[in-house]
Design an enzyme around this catalytic site. Structure first.
Site, mmCIF file in Angstrom:
data_model
loop_
_atom_site.group_PDB
_atom_site.id
_atom_site.type_symbol
_atom_site.label_atom_id
_atom_site.label_comp_id
_atom_site.label_asym_id
_atom_site.label_seq_id
_atom_site.Cartn_x
_atom_site.Cartn_y
_atom_site.Cartn_z
ATOM 1 N N GLY A 31 2.583 3.533 49.570
ATOM 2 C CA GLY A 31 2.749 4.485 50.668
ATOM 3 C C GLY A 31 3.521 5.724 50.280
ATOM 4 N N GLY A 36 -1.711 12.681 44.592
ATOM 5 C CA GLY A 36 -2.039 11.759 43.491
ATOM 6 C C GLY A 36 -2.751 10.525 44.041
ATOM 7 N N HIS A 37 -2.191 9.949 45.111
ATOM 8 C CA HIS A 37 -2.838 8.791 45.743
ATOM 9 C C HIS A 37 -4.224 9.190 46.270
ATOM 10 C CE1 HIS A 37 1.544 7.699 46.522
ATOM 11 N NE2 HIS A 37 1.100 6.617 45.912
ATOM 12 N N GLN A 61 8.806 -6.327 42.868
ATOM 13 C CA GLN A 61 8.758 -5.448 41.701
ATOM 14 C C GLN A 61 9.968 -4.517 41.626
ATOM 15 O OE1 GLN A 61 4.944 -3.654 43.115
ATOM 16 N NE2 GLN A 61 5.776 -1.766 42.264
ATOM 17 N N LYS A 149 -0.640 7.818 35.758
ATOM 18 C CA LYS A 149 0.792 8.116 35.950
ATOM 19 C C LYS A 149 1.653 6.912 35.554
ATOM 20 C CE LYS A 149 4.615 9.705 37.887
ATOM 21 N NZ LYS A 149 5.144 8.697 38.761
ATOM 22 N N GLN A 153 1.898 0.111 33.513
ATOM 23 C CA GLN A 153 1.339 -0.739 34.571
ATOM 24 C C GLN A 153 -0.171 -0.905 34.381
ATOM 25 O OE1 GLN A 153 2.454 -0.343 38.863
ATOM 26 N NE2 GLN A 153 0.525 0.754 39.030
HETATM 27 P P1 AMP Z 1 2.532 3.841 44.018
HETATM 28 O O1 AMP Z 1 2.351 4.097 45.476
HETATM 29 O O2 AMP Z 1 3.568 4.706 43.383
HETATM 30 O O3 AMP Z 1 2.650 2.380 43.680
HETATM 31 O O4 AMP Z 1 1.167 4.302 43.337
HETATM 32 C C1 AMP Z 1 -0.067 3.789 43.742
HETATM 33 C C2 AMP Z 1 -1.116 4.237 42.766
HETATM 34 O O5 AMP Z 1 -1.171 5.662 42.732
HETATM 35 C C3 AMP Z 1 -0.838 3.767 41.327
HETATM 36 O O6 AMP Z 1 -2.056 3.371 40.713
HETATM 37 C C4 AMP Z 1 -0.274 5.015 40.695
HETATM 38 O O7 AMP Z 1 -0.457 5.060 39.287
HETATM 39 C C5 AMP Z 1 -1.085 6.096 41.378
HETATM 40 N N1 AMP Z 1 -0.405 7.387 41.295
HETATM 41 C C6 AMP Z 1 0.899 7.628 41.609
HETATM 42 N N2 AMP Z 1 1.189 8.928 41.337
HETATM 43 C C7 AMP Z 1 0.057 9.498 40.852
HETATM 44 C C8 AMP Z 1 -0.274 10.804 40.373
HETATM 45 N N3 AMP Z 1 0.617 11.787 40.346
HETATM 46 N N4 AMP Z 1 -1.546 11.025 39.940
HETATM 47 C C9 AMP Z 1 -2.467 10.014 39.965
HETATM 48 N N5 AMP Z 1 -2.211 8.768 40.388
HETATM 49 C C10 AMP Z 1 -0.969 8.505 40.819
#
Ligand code: AMP
Length: 282
Positions: A31, A36-37, A61, A149, A153
């Protein structure tokens, strides 16, 4: 967009879609959504019939309870963004649904979870692997979409899929950056305006290190450039590593090969940030 916190409801929806021959794409998130998301959602939308997203801040985590407490949460805004951007089903489970008081299974990934993030966030990847496995078993997606990013992971999830025979393909989505280069992250919301500007030093350091290596200078030269840039910008460097994306081990030669990726982590103020850059490409 259908939104639910119930496993039974999600499973019923998924079996209906599957019986209609639809391909399912899954985008797990924690969330506080940003572009990016949304680029993961857009990539999924192009590839599959039904895009399932999850929003869940997974406690197992987080090795630091303050970090868990301070993690940004924006659920109403997130729902709006997902609905506008083509998410078909949003899974929003509670801790009770995902864990029911249990947290017994631990994952080990050999060297993969000992280096870089693993050194600074003990147990982090075990928690990631546990929640992602639970989600894969509930959603049964044909494709899982993950961002470059979080490079470590991504490598670990590919390993998880391969070793546990999950019947799906992992799709990597490139890093989305702010105009001045800072990799987008939910944690950027916790930066002051001034620190958010200064945080561009992470991507600047990676770009400079990349050109040093491309000019065939030594890894020591690249590392000392990164260290001096961080010192000059009053940012705290945790690590800068030149690794192979296959095994995440330090590379000492053949930097121009396509597997070479530069990884960095550190603090801007009290916010921990990570970033990475391939030597070939971005
Ligand atoms: P998170 O909400 O931070 O767990 O991220 C969820 C997904 O979004 C994960 O697969 C991240 O690698 C991806 N993600 C987060 N930041 C970016 C970004 N700047 N560009 C592309 N994917 C991203």
């Amino acid at each position: 967009m259908i939104s639910t916190g119930s496993i039974a409801e999600i499973q019923a929806l998924i079996s209906k879609f599957k019986s209609e021959g639809k391909k399912i794409g899954f985008v797990p998130t924690m969330g506080a959504l940003h572009d990016g998301h949304l680029s993961l959602v857009a990539t999924a939308k192009e590839k599959v019939d039904i895009v399932v997203c999850s929003i869940y801040v997974n406690p197992t985590q987080f090795n630091n309870q303050d970090d868990l407490k301070q993690y940004p949460r924006n659920i109403e805004a997130d729902k709006g963004l997902l609905a506008e951007n083509g998410c078909d089903v949003l899974f929003l489970p509670s801790d009770e649904v995902m864990y029911a008081g249990r947290n017994t299974i631990k994952f080990e990934f050999g060297d993969l979870d000992k280096v870089m993030e693993g050194k600074f966030r003990p147990g982090h990847f075990s928690g990631v692997a546990l929640i992602v496995s639970k989600f894969f078993n509930i959603v049964l997606p044909d494709y899982g979409f993950f961002g470059q990013k979080d490079l470590q992971q991504l490598t670990i999830i590919k390993k998880l899929v391969e070793e546990l025979f999950f019947n799906l393909e992992i799709i990597t989505v490139p890093i989305k950056r702010e105009p001045h280069g800072l990799a987008m992250s939910s944690r950027n919301e916790r930066l002051s305006k001034e620190d958010r500007e200064k945080a561009k030093i992470f991507s600047i350091a990676l770009t400079e290190a990349k050109s040093i290596l491309m000019e065939k200078q030594s890894s020591e030269a690249a590392k000392s450039k990164v260290e001096s840039l961080f010192a000059n910008h009053k940012a705290e460097l945790e690590y800068f590593e030149i690794v192979s994306d296959k095994d995440l081990l330090t590379k000492t030669e053949n930097y121009l090969a396509p597997d070479t990726v530069l990884c960095i982590a550190g603090f801007m103020g009290n916010v921990r940030l990570i970033d990475n850059m391939y030597l070939s490409g971005v």
